[in-house]
Design an enzyme around this catalytic site. Sequence first.
Site, PDB file in Angstrom:
ATOM      1  N   LYS A  38      16.626  20.769 -11.543  1.00 24.32           N
ATOM      2  CA  LYS A  38      16.027  19.882 -11.748  1.00 24.32           C
ATOM      3  C   LYS A  38      16.526  18.074 -12.073  1.00 24.32           C
ATOM      4  O   LYS A  38      17.760  19.474 -13.042  1.00 24.32           O
ATOM      5  CB  LYS A  38      14.490  20.288 -12.884  1.00 24.32           C
ATOM      6  CG  LYS A  38      13.159  20.645 -11.843  1.00 24.32           C
ATOM      7  CD  LYS A  38      12.559  19.511 -11.200  1.00 24.32           C
ATOM      8  CE  LYS A  38      11.420  20.325 -10.968  1.00 24.32           C
ATOM      9  NZ  LYS A  38      10.297  19.177 -11.348  1.00 24.32           N
ATOM     10  N   SER A  74      15.513  20.688 -16.640  1.00 28.90           N
ATOM     11  CA  SER A  74      14.392  21.693 -16.789  1.00 28.90           C
ATOM     12  C   SER A  74      15.022  23.169 -17.672  1.00 28.90           C
ATOM     13  O   SER A  74      15.991  23.476 -16.589  1.00 28.90           O
ATOM     14  CB  SER A  74      13.467  21.667 -15.883  1.00 28.90           C
ATOM     15  OG  SER A  74      12.805  22.795 -15.504  1.00 28.90           O
ATOM     16  N   HIS A  88       0.207  -1.176  -0.251  1.00 23.96           N
ATOM     17  CA  HIS A  88       0.120  -0.024   0.160  1.00 23.96           C
ATOM     18  C   HIS A  88       0.349   1.089  -0.155  1.00 23.96           C
ATOM     19  O   HIS A  88       0.653   2.657  -0.040  1.00 23.96           O
ATOM     20  CB  HIS A  88      -1.224   0.270   1.126  1.00 23.96           C
ATOM     21  CG  HIS A  88      -1.936  -0.948   1.413  1.00 23.96           C
ATOM     22  ND1 HIS A  88      -3.132  -1.052   0.911  1.00 23.96           N
ATOM     23  CD2 HIS A  88      -1.464  -2.191   2.113  1.00 23.96           C
ATOM     24  CE1 HIS A  88      -3.579  -2.353   1.381  1.00 23.96           C
ATOM     25  NE2 HIS A  88      -2.300  -3.597   2.252  1.00 23.96           N
ATOM     26  N   GLU A 117       9.982   7.502 -17.540  1.00 25.22           N
ATOM     27  CA  GLU A 117       8.704   7.861 -17.699  1.00 25.22           C
ATOM     28  C   GLU A 117       8.184   8.089 -18.872  1.00 25.22           C
ATOM     29  O   GLU A 117       6.761   7.288 -19.366  1.00 25.22           O
ATOM     30  CB  GLU A 117       8.310   9.954 -17.166  1.00 25.22           C
ATOM     31  CG  GLU A 117       8.234  10.233 -15.644  1.00 25.22           C
ATOM     32  CD  GLU A 117       8.738  11.292 -15.634  1.00 25.22           C
ATOM     33  OE1 GLU A 117       8.874  12.549 -16.562  1.00 25.22           O
ATOM     34  OE2 GLU A 117       9.081  11.928 -14.888  1.00 25.22           O
TER      35      GLU A 117
END
Length: 470
Positions: A283, A277, A156, A290
Amino acid sequence: MAGLWGGRFTKETDDEVFAFNESLSFDNRLLNNDIEGSIAHVVMLEKQRIISLEEKDAIVKGLTGIKRDVEAGALDFDGGYEDVHSFVEAKLIERIGDAGKKMHTGRSRNDQVALDMKLYIREQIVILDDLVKDLQETLLKHIEEGLDTYMPGFTHMQKAQPVTVAHHLGAYMEMFIRDRGRLSDIYKRMNFSPLGSGALAGTTYSLDREYVASMLGFEGATRNSMDSVSDRDYLIELLSALSTVMMHLSRFSEEIIIWNSNEYRFVELDDAYSTGSSIMPQKKNPDIAELVRGKTGRVYGALLSILTTMKGIPLAYNKDMQEDKEMTFDAIDTVKDCVKLFTGMLKTIKFNTEVMAASAMKGFTNATDAADYLVKKGVPFRDAHGIIGRLVLYCIDKDKAIEECSIEELQAISDVFDTDVYDAISLKTCVDKRLTKGGPAPERMKECVTFYREYLLNSERLNQMIYKKS
Ligand code: ARG
């Protein structure tokens, strides 16, 4: 452009109809398979005395020349042909004349395209399998290095019990073993030649279908000609297997994205496999993971597309089946890229072992072991569960871990606690004593490593063993 059916027709195909109907723009990737199949076909025709030796030789030479010229860029797939099969036949006739007109004797584009696709898919299965194997090799290195690297295991998304990096990555190794098993199953099941099935009902020529099949490395020839020209099950199976590969890669990507986040910092992605970024200088984004996660959708899409295309097609061939190609090709290309890039990312990833171990110590991952400790001292498990529950509540209130409580604090909750509890609930004990088969104990995982090494040395044999056992 005159098609292959000039006799019956008095008008040229409408331009828009032609553009809608054509498949050369995407089935040109089957060129080599088409030529390989045609060579086998004419060799058989000659053996059966259906064409002459000279005709066979001229055709083989012509086909080889076409292949060579396309490869060298001296021959283009110009737009005037409906599909790769018409393209090759037209070019052959252009080059060698009348003998070329005999190539298609005893054959239809229906069994031809069924053959070409099978030849292509067989090659692709081998390439895909190799790529997944490379991924497994990379995974195995991390498993070997991570046998004693503790980390929290989650359920979980909450810290549950401590495991090791090796154990966690071992789970993915198992998934990829099954993925490769599926690929080899599909290969075996599909490996029968449809050539000689004709349009749907075979032919009156005395073809030797088994001879063609063995020339092309098939197990044999298919049994039913109507099924042979209409069967696309192997594509559905492949896309299903590839969807599962992507599902696994996507779950793995998701974990890497989480582990790479500022909050976790379990891993450090190599600069070459991350992006920055344009606006936020701090970043370092996990774009590869992804994208792999994102591209899973288009592979599932290909599976759903072909399942839907096939569901309403009466026997035998119908043009709908031309739709089996574009998305299948795209899915294969996508999976190859994803597996390759993911492997590169994994090769260069760094596990922040201290961060992971520190995280495993926090979050009461040893609560089950604390309860088990009480059980071993004679407390029934359900009561032990309640005692440790109260202890955890106390620890949360005091903002400390169980092992940070003094023996007096522990005994205030249950007098069964003794000083040997600290050893019983240490991270090392929690992991090292989980010795059940399949558990994270380094001793057990070492056995898995031996198995994985052996498996990678001889996957094919092992795949067969795995299936015999089950
Ligand atoms: N381009 C077609 C396909 O991909 C080849 C088979 C065409 N056969 C036919 N009878 N129209 O399915």
